[in-house]
Design an enzyme around this catalytic site. Structure first.
Site, PDB file in Angstrom:
ATOM      1  N   VAL A 231       6.290  11.257 -36.955  1.00  0.00           N
ATOM      2  CA  VAL A 231       7.159  10.693 -38.023  1.00  0.00           C
ATOM      3  C   VAL A 231       6.174   9.844 -38.882  1.00  0.00           C
ATOM      4  CG1 VAL A 231       8.454   9.614 -35.876  1.00  0.00           C
ATOM      5  CG2 VAL A 231       6.199   8.186 -35.767  1.00  0.00           C
ATOM      6  N   ARG A 233       4.431  12.631 -41.853  1.00  0.00           N
ATOM      7  CA  ARG A 233       4.329  13.129 -42.727  1.00  0.00           C
ATOM      8  C   ARG A 233       4.872  15.212 -42.104  1.00  0.00           C
ATOM      9  NH1 ARG A 233       6.081   9.201 -44.848  1.00  0.00           N
ATOM     10  NH2 ARG A 233       6.219   9.104 -46.920  1.00  0.00           N
ATOM     11  N   ASP A 257       9.915  14.209 -36.652  1.00  0.00           N
ATOM     12  CA  ASP A 257      11.220  13.165 -37.567  1.00  0.00           C
ATOM     13  C   ASP A 257      11.627  13.711 -38.952  1.00  0.00           C
ATOM     14  OD1 ASP A 257      13.459  11.431 -38.441  1.00  0.00           O
ATOM     15  OD2 ASP A 257      11.761  10.013 -38.733  1.00  0.00           O
ATOM     16  N   GLU A 262      11.615  19.864 -46.504  1.00  0.00           N
ATOM     17  CA  GLU A 262      13.016  19.002 -45.912  1.00  0.00           C
ATOM     18  C   GLU A 262      14.128  19.169 -46.907  1.00  0.00           C
ATOM     19  OE1 GLU A 262      12.101  14.956 -45.269  1.00  0.00           O
ATOM     20  OE2 GLU A 262      10.900  15.405 -43.762  1.00  0.00           O
ATOM     21  N   HIS A 281      14.688  12.748 -40.959  1.00  0.00           N
ATOM     22  CA  HIS A 281      13.749  12.302 -41.643  1.00  0.00           C
ATOM     23  C   HIS A 281      14.004  10.668 -41.877  1.00  0.00           C
ATOM     24  CE1 HIS A 281      10.460  11.832 -44.477  1.00  0.00           C
ATOM     25  NE2 HIS A 281      10.184  10.158 -44.216  1.00  0.00           N
ATOM     26  N   SER A 283      13.899   8.147 -38.310  1.00  0.00           N
ATOM     27  CA  SER A 283      13.666   6.891 -37.701  1.00  0.00           C
ATOM     28  C   SER A 283      13.278   6.122 -38.427  1.00  0.00           C
ATOM     29  CB  SER A 283      11.878   8.040 -37.223  1.00  0.00           C
ATOM     30  OG  SER A 283      11.218   7.767 -37.878  1.00  0.00           O
TER      31      SER A 283
END
Length: 324
Positions: A231, A233, A257, A262, A281, A283
């Site tokens: 959680v 990077r 996450d 991305e 992404h 969380s």
């Protein structure tokens, strides 16, 4: 300052709520802008509120920041603004530390429980209308190593301890008798710390020292039944090494996450791995999180106008806000 300060606000599709920005609007000239207009908005601006915290547009527009004193990013991670020109400047950088701590801690606990109780397996059986008795794992007594000892890591530690888990931290400096982690081990010894952990939780900030800290070597140091939760990077992980560790059974599973690319490409092998949980992404994105980010900025703006010290000031050499 005799004139009204100028505040540039970089946004994407979503603007900060007008009522929440009222303390700033009443005291400053506010320039709302998208990426295309950022350089124009920065010309003469005293403050930049990076509400679009995922934007990578600041470095290219930095040449126009001729009067900038303070940059605030609406995120906990500050790596998008840790480019050399900003790092070497006199501009104060602050972040939104504290907004996401509890939500991310709940997410980590949920993922650990999902692994232990095999909730994805239960859902697959339900979808196939299959009644199959199974046993599950307990998390009480299991060990979690939390890599990153900032406020989010501390919130995770407190919640996992409350659930009966044994918790240790891995941080820049080792120390005994920490109120949240018990023991914090120095990050330089990370491979040696991994062998006893049932769950490894990555919450470290992204710096040159932490980039790709989870690689083939660190995954090989984990116990075969360990699960990995990221959680922090995406760039903390060498993704190809993670895929290989999951395929080979070097580790038992991963809850992810964040990713180094991305959105995660649709053809990426992680999508189809049965021992992997993927979220986009989010969380820390609880209902009302965007408003909370604006409030952190406006509260700090009140301090700035009054000449008081700002909260959440980033140490630009470390790349994060040092713990108190």
């Amino acid at each position: 300052m005799s004139r009204k300060p100028i505040v540039a606000v970089l946004h994407a599709q979503v603007l900060p709520r007008n009522d929440l920005m009222a303390p700033v609007d009443s005291r400053a000239e506010v320039r709302y802008t998208d990426e295309a207009g950022l350089a124009r908005a920065l010309d003469g601006a005293d403050v930049l509120f990076l509400y679009d915290f995922l934007s990578g547009a600041v470095p290219a527009a930095w040449h126009a920041a001729d009067s900038l004193q303070w940059l605030h990013i609406a995120a906990a991670g500050v790596d998008p603004v840790m480019f050399p020109e900003a790092r070497d400047s006199d501009v104060t950088i602050t972040n939104s530390r504290g907004v996401f701590d509890g939500a991310i801690a709940e997410y980590v606990l949920a993922q650990i429980l999902s692994f232990a109780k095999d909730l994805p397996g239960s859902l697959r059986l339900q979808q196939s209308h299959t009644w199959k008795h199974r046993e599950s794992e307990r998390i009480a007594g299991r060990t979690a190593l939390i890599v990153g000892t900032g406020p989010i890591g501390r919130a995770v530690a407190r919640l996992l301890r409350a659930a009966g888990m044994t918790v240790r931290g891995s941080g820049r400096r080792g120390r005994e008798s920490d109120p949240d982690f018990g023991v914090v081990l120095p990050a330089d010894d990370l491979p040696a710390q991994l062998a006893d952990a049932d769950y490894v939780v990555a919450v470290a900030p992204l710096t040159e020292q932490t980039r790709h800290m989870f690689c083939a070597e660190t995954f090989a140091a984990m116990k075969p039944g360990a699960r990995f939760v990221n959680v922090g990077r995406g760039e903390l992980v060498r993704t190809d090494d993670l895929v290989e560790a999951l395929r080979s059974g070097t580790i038992a599973g991963a809850a992810l996450d964040v990713f180094d690319s991305e959105p995660l490409p649709a053809d990426h092998p992680l999508w189809d791995m049965p021992n992997v949980s993927i979220t986009p992404h989010n969380s820390g994105d609880f209902a009302g999180w965007r408003d909370a980010l604006v409030t952190v900025f406006t509260d700090n703006f009140e301090r700035w106008v009054a000449g008081h010290p700002l909260e959440n000031v980033v140490d630009k050499q470390l790349g994060y806000v040092p713990s108190r």
